[in-house]
Write a protein that holds these residues in place. Structure first.
Motif, PDB file in Angstrom:
ATOM      1  N   ALA A 105       0.811  -1.224   0.000  1.00  0.00           N
ATOM      2  CA  ALA A 105       0.000   0.000   0.000  1.00  0.00           C
ATOM      3  C   ALA A 105       0.838   1.266   0.000  1.00  0.00           C
ATOM      4  O   ALA A 105       0.451   2.275  -0.592  1.00  0.00           O
ATOM      5  N   THR A 106       1.997   1.236   0.671  1.00  0.00           N
ATOM      6  CA  THR A 106       2.765   2.460   0.879  1.00  0.00           C
ATOM      7  C   THR A 106       4.094   2.500   0.136  1.00  0.00           C
ATOM      8  O   THR A 106       4.752   3.536   0.123  1.00  0.00           O
ATOM      9  N   LYS A 107       4.492   1.358  -0.451  1.00  0.00           N
ATOM     10  CA  LYS A 107       5.766   1.276  -1.175  1.00  0.00           C
ATOM     11  C   LYS A 107       6.955   1.543  -0.254  1.00  0.00           C
ATOM     12  O   LYS A 107       8.030   1.945  -0.729  1.00  0.00           O
ATOM     13  N   THR A 108       6.809   1.347   1.040  1.00  0.00           N
ATOM     14  CA  THR A 108       7.926   1.446   1.964  1.00  0.00           C
ATOM     15  C   THR A 108       8.740   0.155   1.908  1.00  0.00           C
ATOM     16  O   THR A 108       8.277  -0.867   1.408  1.00  0.00           O
ATOM     17  N   THR A 109       9.935   0.209   2.457  1.00  0.00           N
ATOM     18  CA  THR A 109      10.776  -0.988   2.493  1.00  0.00           C
ATOM     19  C   THR A 109      10.237  -1.958   3.543  1.00  0.00           C
ATOM     20  O   THR A 109       9.504  -1.558   4.457  1.00  0.00           O
ATOM     21  N   PRO A 110      10.603  -3.248   3.445  1.00  0.00           N
ATOM     22  CA  PRO A 110      10.179  -4.199   4.477  1.00  0.00           C
ATOM     23  C   PRO A 110      10.613  -3.775   5.872  1.00  0.00           C
ATOM     24  O   PRO A 110       9.860  -3.932   6.839  1.00  0.00           O
ATOM     25  N   GLU A 111      11.841  -3.221   5.986  1.00  0.00           N
ATOM     26  CA  GLU A 111      12.324  -2.793   7.291  1.00  0.00           C
ATOM     27  C   GLU A 111      11.486  -1.644   7.843  1.00  0.00           C
ATOM     28  O   GLU A 111      11.144  -1.615   9.024  1.00  0.00           O
ATOM     29  N   SER A 112      11.146  -0.677   6.981  1.00  0.00           N
ATOM     30  CA  SER A 112      10.317   0.443   7.426  1.00  0.00           C
ATOM     31  C   SER A 112       8.914  -0.023   7.783  1.00  0.00           C
ATOM     32  O   SER A 112       8.325   0.455   8.754  1.00  0.00           O
ATOM     33  N   ALA A 113       8.366  -0.950   6.996  1.00  0.00           N
ATOM     34  CA  ALA A 113       7.034  -1.484   7.307  1.00  0.00           C
ATOM     35  C   ALA A 113       7.038  -2.154   8.676  1.00  0.00           C
ATOM     36  O   ALA A 113       6.105  -1.977   9.473  1.00  0.00           O
ATOM     37  N   ASN A 114       8.102  -2.922   8.979  1.00  0.00           N
ATOM     38  CA  ASN A 114       8.211  -3.560  10.289  1.00  0.00           C
ATOM     39  C   ASN A 114       8.217  -2.536  11.406  1.00  0.00           C
ATOM     40  O   ASN A 114       7.528  -2.679  12.427  1.00  0.00           O
ATOM     41  N   ALA A 115       9.026  -1.471  11.212  1.00  0.00           N
ATOM     42  CA  ALA A 115       9.124  -0.444  12.241  1.00  0.00           C
ATOM     43  C   ALA A 115       7.790   0.275  12.431  1.00  0.00           C
ATOM     44  O   ALA A 115       7.386   0.582  13.558  1.00  0.00           O
ATOM     45  N   LEU A 116       7.079   0.550  11.332  1.00  0.00           N
ATOM     46  CA  LEU A 116       5.798   1.252  11.430  1.00  0.00           C
ATOM     47  C   LEU A 116       4.729   0.388  12.089  1.00  0.00           C
ATOM     48  O   LEU A 116       3.885   0.885  12.835  1.00  0.00           O
ATOM     49  N   ILE A 117       4.757  -0.916  11.816  1.00  0.00           N
ATOM     50  CA  ILE A 117       3.814  -1.819  12.490  1.00  0.00           C
ATOM     51  C   ILE A 117       4.097  -1.839  13.984  1.00  0.00           C
ATOM     52  O   ILE A 117       3.174  -1.789  14.812  1.00  0.00           O
ATOM     53  N   ALA A 118       5.385  -1.894  14.340  1.00  0.00           N
ATOM     54  CA  ALA A 118       5.745  -1.861  15.761  1.00  0.00           C
ATOM     55  C   ALA A 118       5.308  -0.557  16.397  1.00  0.00           C
ATOM     56  O   ALA A 118       4.789  -0.531  17.530  1.00  0.00           O
TER      57      ALA A 118
END
Length: 417
Positions: free
Chosen positions: A137-150
């Motif tokens: 949905a956001t085209k963020t990196t997997p690492e950034s997606a992990n951090a945002l979910i946290a």
């Protein structure tokens, strides 16, 4: 969690103060509290830390938080073991939401962390599905997606943890408190979050390290659209909860301990992708999931193969549908769109109280009402028929109020697929 000590680490990797007074969390409802925390300055700080565009960070959090709030509400309502989730919530480390570093955030959301275990409770069958959705949905990196979910998890779970520790014997349960906290709100999760994830299945777990910061394209933050919308799914849950107070049992009662004896535990909600790219948020044992499984199977259509709706609500002694029924009706319309060859038949049923004439009319009226509602939501009227059967074909003896409630239902049959 230990608060960040000024002067240690890279200052650009420290979250700014989110609110001036920490006790505001307890005075305001959870929606207002989150709105006050997620400010433009906060978004810019997170964006700079992750090396992501501010609008993408805002979109990610605007999807993650209502998605998880919906998961928590569904889990507390439908899960057979909500006590496990509540126990984990109490074990959540004390979070300093004024200052904490990205490394601390990733540490508290590692593979064996409480946050990771909480997310696994909410999504037992697809623990990485939210990460895939955020990336898509956001085209963020997997690492950034992990951090945002946290980050979204920490912001959402903290007031729930605080409530559990502050409640007394006279206080509401967490489920009831969340219902009251979000009363009057809407929801739709952003449309981008409803598209299927188009990323590799080998994405990293939530404990992955963040990506190196990249130049950030800053844009002015606009008023949070999701906060105007946060209020819809929970409002639908409210109607579902209130519908159980009627004297005549609805076609489907909410999954309280009483209604489970009628319909069984529907299981936790999860995201189900359809062939046309749409995604449904449905319970594991709900009619939608069972209907999709039948459509996709090699099992032939049969006049003996019926599925009972489980979240339809009618007004007492009436064929008028309650607003809470819209969620399941919309899901059925989406299924019809995703499987264009499918045709359905609706069957209306009553218990054996009243005359045969009255029962036949009420069952036909209710079946017609469901058909009409589906058509108004976009279903092709040539693909749906409806018939009332009165008190015929009971699924339980009409000897108790509970059994009679089971017989007051709307069933659905696939006639072509």
């Amino acid at each position: 969690m230990q608060p960040h000590v000024h002067g240690q680490g890279d200052p650009s990797h420290v979250f700014p103060a989110l609110v001036s007074e920490e006790h505001r969390d307890m005075k305001e409802n959870i929606v207002n509290s989150l709105e006050n925390k997620i400010t433009p300055a906060f978004l810019e700080s997170v964006s700079a830390m992750l090396g992501e565009n501010t609008d993408n960070v805002k979109l990610a959090l605007s999807g993650i938080i209502p998605f998880l709030l919906n998961k928590v509400s569904g889990h507390l309502q439908y899960s057979e073991t909500p006590s496990v989730f509540l126990k984990l919530l109490r074990e959540l480390p004390e979070l300093n939401t004024q200052n904490f570093t990205l490394s601390e955030l990733l540490r508290i959301s590692g593979p064996d962390s409480v946050i990771r275990n909480l997310l696994t409770q909410l999504m037992p069958d697809s623990p990485d599905s939210l990460q895939k959705t955020v990336i898509n949905a956001t085209k963020t990196t997997p690492e950034s997606a992990n951090a945002l979910i946290a980050l979204g998890s920490a912001l959402l779970f903290k007031p729930m943890r605080d409530y559990l520790y502050g409640r007394t014997q006279q206080s509401l349960s967490l489920k009831s408190w969340l219902q009251k906290q979000t009363e009057g709100a809407i929801n739709p999760i952003p449309a981008a979050f409803l598209a299927p994830a188009a990323v590799s299945d080998t994405v990293k777990p939530v404990s992955a390290a963040p990506a190196a910061p990249q130049p950030v394209v800053q844009k002015k933050s606009s008023k949070w659209p999701w906060l105007l919308l946060l209020l819809l799914i929970v409002l639908l849950l409210l109607f579902l909860l209130r519908g159980c107070g009627e004297k005549e049992a609805p076609v489907q009662a909410q999954q309280s301990s009483d209604s489970r004896s009628l319909w069984g535990d529907l299981g936790a909600f999860f995201s189900k992708a359809l062939p046309d790219g749409k995604t449904l948020n449905i319970p594991q044992n709900g009619v939608e999931n069972r209907l999709i499984a039948f459509i996709e199977s090699n099992e032939p259509v049969s006049a003996d193969r019926w599925f009972s709706f489980d979240r339809l609500l009618f007004k007492t002694n009436s064929a008028q549908l309650e607003p809470a029924s819209q969620e399941q009706l919309k899901n059925i319309v989406e299924i019809l769109r995703a499987y264009p060859k499918v045709k359905l038949k609706l069957g209306g049923y009553t218990d054996n109280t009243g005359t045969d004439e009255i029962n036949m009319k009420l069952s036909q009226d209710r079946a017609d009402a469901v058909r009409q509602a589906l058509i108004e939501l976009g279903a092709d009227n040539t693909r749906i028929e409806a018939q009332g059967y009165g008190s015929a074909h009971p699924v339980a003896p009409n000897d108790t109020d509970e059994n009679r409630a089971k017989n007051r239902r709307i069933d659905i049959m696939v006639t072509e697929k």
